[in-house]
Design an enzyme around this catalytic site. Structure first.
Site, short mmCIF file in Angstrom:
data_model
loop_
_atom_site.label_atom_id
_atom_site.label_comp_id
_atom_site.label_asym_id
_atom_site.label_seq_id
_atom_site.Cartn_x
_atom_site.Cartn_y
_atom_site.Cartn_z
N SER A 1 0.81 -1.23 0.00
CA SER A 1 0.00 0.00 0.00
C SER A 1 0.84 1.28 0.00
CB SER A 1 -0.94 0.00 1.20
OG SER A 1 -1.50 -1.26 1.39
N ARG B 1 7.70 6.42 -4.05
CA ARG B 1 8.14 7.09 -2.82
C ARG B 1 7.53 6.37 -1.64
NH1 ARG B 1 4.18 9.89 -5.24
NH2 ARG B 1 2.25 10.04 -4.03
N ASP C 1 -5.17 -2.58 -3.09
CA ASP C 1 -6.28 -3.08 -2.26
C ASP C 1 -7.65 -2.97 -2.92
OD1 ASP C 1 -6.34 -0.35 -1.95
OD2 ASP C 1 -6.55 -0.37 0.23
MG MG Z 1 -8.71 -1.29 4.26
#
Ligand code: MG
Ligand code: ADP
Length: 528
Positions: free
Chosen positions: A156, A171, A209
């Site tokens: 993520s 980054r 996700d």
């Molecule tokens: Mg979540």
């Protein structure tokens, strides 16, 4: 009376009319198309290299790992092939020093070690069998391919993806800082450390996700309907949907399965309309943005997601507290208060601190329909140090919070509705519902969030009440684990297909060369 009037005035600032919803949809569609044409637009429309969604019949055992902000989760998912799955799961906190390690291998080595511990604990048989085979099988790799766990890696942080299991870190965010990982392929970094430990694991897929949510929902959705869209309404908001490859006009480099004609696109809709062509913009939205770490970006997210809704409510409440002509959270004398005690707000109340009001209290406010709002009043005391709030105070808070939550749901309907229209699915005949998978605390816990989305969808031209009945919005449970496993499965099928294509090409090539030999046109080389 003054308080009630002022509350209504403030709540009205957050009204988002049917007309505005429709304008929003047109702009969303425009920005979607723009993002499919070029890079650098507000909707990034990132191709994900995932070219199909599951139908619930998928089978097999896959690994999934999730490197979020604070925890590293490892799970194995057994897909039973009948829309059900079994999931085994472990979670460890990422040691703070590894978040700012000098070298990438320190963090990724730790991750690989956790995978090893997980395999030994939960899949000992498989693991031992692999080690035995490794000692006996004499292929150059020491093992054959099918003896390997395929792993889906949910990562993520911002990555530039260039293949189903390739993506370079752009980054670090969320307090991570390991300079030598930036610009490197995060799948390769993990694979190197896995190989160092000789684990029977292949990093098969890099997973966002939202894409995980889409895949997980498509696998579990009732009636084996292919899901159109996966959306997150949690700390942030984003969505990924199934697009026709022919609509993706910007170049998509690298390898992918071209046979389906589809590709999942990650919209990054948190940045929808950063230019504020149509987004509502109250003085509270302006203030929130100005004081945020990233002014001018994620403008849609700043009006929709869990991280920001509480802050909008807080700013509105602070404004009301400063207003001398109304008395919110204070009473002149306790006789005005139905609880017969003086209402005060502590000077130290988190209401006076940026991010001091968590969106979860909005859910409590929305859910409390008791005559005297006793739950909400207790919560105001517990979370915001408002002592002995009156019924009127609680009602004022509830109304402002509701207005902010409702606007968020109607804005969410803009994104969902635009994607439904873009898909053209409403025009297709048949009774198949248009399936949407959602995940995140806001959509899961805010009362009637989904109902308010449906109300917004009904108001959209081209959808209407009839169309909105065809749209089915369902929660995607365990989305991150199941979704990553499913993407690992897609990747494994792609590999098989690539190997198959390669063997076919080789066979054709050999056949061609043999026929050339017979035709006397063979080049003076040996047949491969
Ligand atoms: Mg979540
Ligand atoms: P993540 O986005 O990290 O996967 P969640 O989906 O749990 O996590 O979302 C967390 C966000 O949702 C936080 O911003 C929090 O304020 C908000 N939130 C948590 N519970 C609720 C609730 N009951 N109602 C509204 N917002 C909530």
């Amino acid at each position: 009376m003054a308080l009630a009037e002022e509350t209504s005035r403030i709540a009205a600032l957050f009204e988002y009319s049917d007309e505005e919803v429709n304008k929003g949809v047109l702009e969303f569609l425009r920005q979607m198309k723009e993002g499919l044409q070029h890079d650098g637009t507000s909707l990034s429309q990132i191709p994900t290299y995932v070219t199909g969604v599951p139908n619930g019949t998928e089978k097999g055992l896959y690994l999934a790992v999730d490197l979020g902000g604070t925890n590293f989760r490892v799970c194995s998912v057994h897909l039973n092939g009948d829309t059900t799955f079994n999931l085994t799961y472990s979670k460890v906190a990422i040691p703070k020093e590894l978040m700012v390690a000098e070298h990438a291998h320190q963090l990724f080595g730790f991750l690989a070690k956790q995978i090893e511990i997980f395999l030994r604990t939960h899949h000992g048989d498989h693991f031992d069998a692999h080690i035995r085979r490794r000692q006996t099988v004499s292929t150059p790799e020491g093992y054959r391919d099918e003896q390997i766990f395929r792993l889906g890696f949910t990562f993520s942080f911002p990555v530039q993806q260039s293949g189903i299991n390739k993506g370079t870190l752009m980054r670090w965010t969320k307090g991570f800082d390991i300079p030598d990982a930036v610009g490197k392929d995060v799948c390769a970094l993990l694979q190197q450390e896995i190989d160092r430990l000789h684990l029977p694991v292949k990093v098969a897929a890099l997973v966002n996700d939202t894409v995980g949510t889409l895949m997980a929902r498509s696998y579990t959705s009732p009636g084996k309907t292919a899901t159109l869209l996966g959306a997150i309404f949690g700390t942030g908001t984003n969505g990924a949907y199934v697009e026709k490859v022919s609509n993706i006009k910007k170049p998509v480099g690298g390898d992918y399965d071209k046979s389906t004609g589809q590709m999942v696109v990650n919209t990054e809709w948190g940045s929808f309309d950063n230019q504020l062509n149509i987004l509502p913009n109250t003085s509270y939205d302006i203030e929130l943005d100005k004081k945020s770490v990233n002014p001018g970006i994620q403008m849609f997210e700043k009006r929709v997601s869990g991280m920001f809704l509480g802050e909008i409510v807080r700013l509105a409440i602070v404004d009301m507290l400063k207003n001398p002509s109304i008395s919110l959270f204070r009473d002149e004398n306790s006789s005005q208060n139905d609880w017969k005690s003086t209402t005060t707000i502590g000077a130290e109340s988190s209401v006076f601190q940026q991010w001091g009001l968590d969106s979860s209290i909005m859910s409590i406010a929305a859910a409390d329909n008791t005559p005297d709002f006793s739950t909400l009043r207790q919560e105001l005391e517990k979370q915001l140090q408002v002592y002995a709030a009156s019924r009127e105070d609680a009602l004022a808070f509830k109304k402002v919070a509701y207005a902010v939550g409702r606007r968020a749901a109607r804005l969410s309907a803009v994104a969902l509705g635009a994607i439904v229209l873009q898909s053209g699915k409403l025009k297709e005949a048949g009774d198949e519902p248009i399936d949407i998978g959602v995940d995140g605390s806001l959509v899961e816990h805010y009362p009637f969030f989904r109902d308010m989305i449906y109300e917004g969808l009904s108001a959209i031209e081209g959808i209407g009440p009839e169309g909105s009945k065809k749209i089915r919005i369902g929660i995607a449970k365990d989305g991150s684990g199941v979704g990553a496993a499913l993407i690992a499965l897609v990747a494994a099928n792609m590999e098989r297909k690539t190997v198959g294509d390669y063997l076919n090409r080789l066979r054709n090539d050999v056949a061609q060369k043999i026929s050339n030999v017979f035709a006397g046109t063979a080049e003076p080389t040996t047949v491969a």
